[in-house]
Design a protein around this motif. Structure first.
Motif, PDB file in Angstrom:
ATOM      1  N   GLU A  24      62.214 -67.225  11.994  1.00 43.88           N
ATOM      2  CA  GLU A  24      63.501 -67.819  11.600  1.00 43.88           C
ATOM      3  C   GLU A  24      64.591 -66.747  11.593  1.00 43.88           C
ATOM      4  OE1 GLU A  24      66.418 -70.462  10.479  1.00 43.88           O
ATOM      5  OE2 GLU A  24      64.407 -70.900  11.216  1.00 43.88           O
ATOM      6  N   ALA A  25      64.257 -65.560  11.069  1.00 42.38           N
ATOM      7  CA  ALA A  25      65.220 -64.454  11.075  1.00 42.38           C
ATOM      8  C   ALA A  25      65.546 -64.036  12.512  1.00 42.38           C
ATOM      9  CB  ALA A  25      64.657 -63.270  10.287  1.00 42.38           C
ATOM     10  N   LYS A  26      64.547 -64.076  13.386  1.00 44.62           N
ATOM     11  CA  LYS A  26      64.772 -63.722  14.790  1.00 44.62           C
ATOM     12  C   LYS A  26      65.705 -64.727  15.447  1.00 44.62           C
ATOM     13  CE  LYS A  26      62.282 -62.489  18.993  1.00 44.62           C
ATOM     14  NZ  LYS A  26      60.951 -62.339  19.597  1.00 44.62           N
ATOM     15  N   ARG A  27      65.524 -66.003  15.118  1.00 43.24           N
ATOM     16  CA  ARG A  27      66.397 -67.037  15.676  1.00 43.24           C
ATOM     17  C   ARG A  27      67.841 -66.772  15.286  1.00 43.24           C
ATOM     18  NH1 ARG A  27      69.164 -71.121  14.218  1.00 43.24           N
ATOM     19  NH2 ARG A  27      68.469 -71.122  12.073  1.00 43.24           N
ATOM     20  N   LYS A  28      68.051 -66.441  14.009  1.00 41.77           N
ATOM     21  CA  LYS A  28      69.409 -66.164  13.535  1.00 41.77           C
ATOM     22  C   LYS A  28      69.981 -64.923  14.208  1.00 41.77           C
ATOM     23  CE  LYS A  28      68.783 -68.363   9.061  1.00 41.77           C
ATOM     24  NZ  LYS A  28      68.604 -68.167   7.622  1.00 41.77           N
ATOM     25  N   ALA A  29      69.154 -63.883  14.365  1.00 45.96           N
ATOM     26  CA  ALA A  29      69.613 -62.645  15.000  1.00 45.96           C
ATOM     27  C   ALA A  29      69.945 -62.879  16.476  1.00 45.96           C
ATOM     28  CB  ALA A  29      68.554 -61.560  14.860  1.00 45.96           C
ATOM     29  N   LEU A  30      69.115 -63.684  17.155  1.00 40.28           N
ATOM     30  CA  LEU A  30      69.385 -63.978  18.567  1.00 40.28           C
ATOM     31  C   LEU A  30      70.651 -64.817  18.716  1.00 40.28           C
ATOM     32  CD1 LEU A  30      65.791 -64.741  19.869  1.00 40.28           C
ATOM     33  CD2 LEU A  30      67.305 -62.935  20.700  1.00 40.28           C
ATOM     34  N   LYS A  36      70.659 -54.892  16.290  1.00 43.07           N
ATOM     35  CA  LYS A  36      69.939 -54.135  15.248  1.00 43.07           C
ATOM     36  C   LYS A  36      68.969 -55.048  14.503  1.00 43.07           C
ATOM     37  CE  LYS A  36      72.627 -50.126  14.639  1.00 43.07           C
ATOM     38  NZ  LYS A  36      71.945 -49.090  15.368  1.00 43.07           N
ATOM     39  N   ALA A  37      69.420 -56.248  14.179  1.00 42.32           N
ATOM     40  CA  ALA A  37      68.554 -57.203  13.479  1.00 42.32           C
ATOM     41  C   ALA A  37      67.394 -57.633  14.379  1.00 42.32           C
ATOM     42  CB  ALA A  37      69.357 -58.416  13.023  1.00 42.32           C
ATOM     43  N   ILE A  38      67.668 -57.819  15.660  1.00 35.92           N
ATOM     44  CA  ILE A  38      66.616 -58.204  16.610  1.00 35.92           C
ATOM     45  C   ILE A  38      65.560 -57.105  16.674  1.00 35.92           C
ATOM     46  CG2 ILE A  38      66.090 -58.629  19.045  1.00 35.92           C
ATOM     47  CD1 ILE A  38      68.853 -60.006  19.241  1.00 35.92           C
ATOM     48  N   GLU A  39      66.005 -55.873  16.749  1.00 40.24           N
ATOM     49  CA  GLU A  39      65.075 -54.736  16.805  1.00 40.24           C
ATOM     50  C   GLU A  39      64.196 -54.685  15.549  1.00 40.24           C
ATOM     51  OE1 GLU A  39      65.257 -49.869  17.175  1.00 40.24           O
ATOM     52  OE2 GLU A  39      67.033 -51.049  17.648  1.00 40.24           O
ATOM     53  N   CYS A  40      64.794 -54.899  14.413  1.00 38.06           N
ATOM     54  CA  CYS A  40      64.052 -54.896  13.147  1.00 38.06           C
ATOM     55  C   CYS A  40      63.035 -56.037  13.109  1.00 38.06           C
ATOM     56  CB  CYS A  40      65.044 -55.010  11.986  1.00 38.06           C
ATOM     57  SG  CYS A  40      64.279 -55.044  10.367  1.00 38.06           S
TER      58      CYS A  40
END
Length: 161
Positions: A24-30, A36-40
């Motif tokens: 879910e966090a990846k979806r938001k980052a994408l 930076k968020a995607i990398e994390c």
């Protein structure tokens, strides 16, 4: 061994639950194209993937051990069939519930994965379009003789003296 199987299944389910949150966090980052968020998030995904792989290996070892102990158990059996072989009916019920929960979570993760792949493709297309706009390059709709996309570049400077 049956209790160990239950603990492994519970740990797998918890891993997939955490992976749901990461997806879910990846979806938001994408969606926000926050690199930076995607990398994390990708690092977290890799950690969970390694943990799931380890748990799956332990699960397979337990299954092999159960197959050696009990003749009616085969290593290729479905978990629902395996639960019928469990001598403790309460434990068999818990295993079946964990299996259903794990199955549901895996389907959710698969759906997130498909959606995130589409978002990643869209983000890459947007980056490519921006780079082409900056560089003055345009990709044609046809492919060249070598099978590669034909690209034309706009000449912005005249270097003739």
């Amino acid at each position: 061994m049956w209790r160990e199987m239950k603990e492994i299944m519970r740990a797998l389910s918890e891993c997939y639950a955490e992976l749901e949150k990461v997806s879910e966090a990846k979806r938001k980052a994408l969606a926000a194209m926050d690199l930076k968020a995607i990398e994390c998030v990708v690092k977290k995904e890799e950690k969970f993937a390694a943990e799931i792989e380890c748990l799956e290996e332990r699960r397979k070892q337990v299954l092999r051990g159960l197959a050696e102990k009990e003749t009616k158990i085969e290593p290729t059996m479905k978990l629902r069939d395996l639960c019928r072989c469990c001598p403790d009916s309460r434990l068999a019920g818990e295993l079946e519930k964990l299996h259903e929960e794990l199955d549901r979570r895996m389907k959710t993760i698969e759906r997130f994965s498909e959606n995130n792949a589409l978002l990643a493709e869209g983000a890459l297309a947007a980056v490519t379009a921006s780079l082409n706009r900056i560089g003055g390059a345009t990709a044609g709709t046809s492919y060249g003789a070598g099978g590669k996309e034909s690209v034309t570049r706009e000449r912005r400077f005249d270097f003739k003296a």
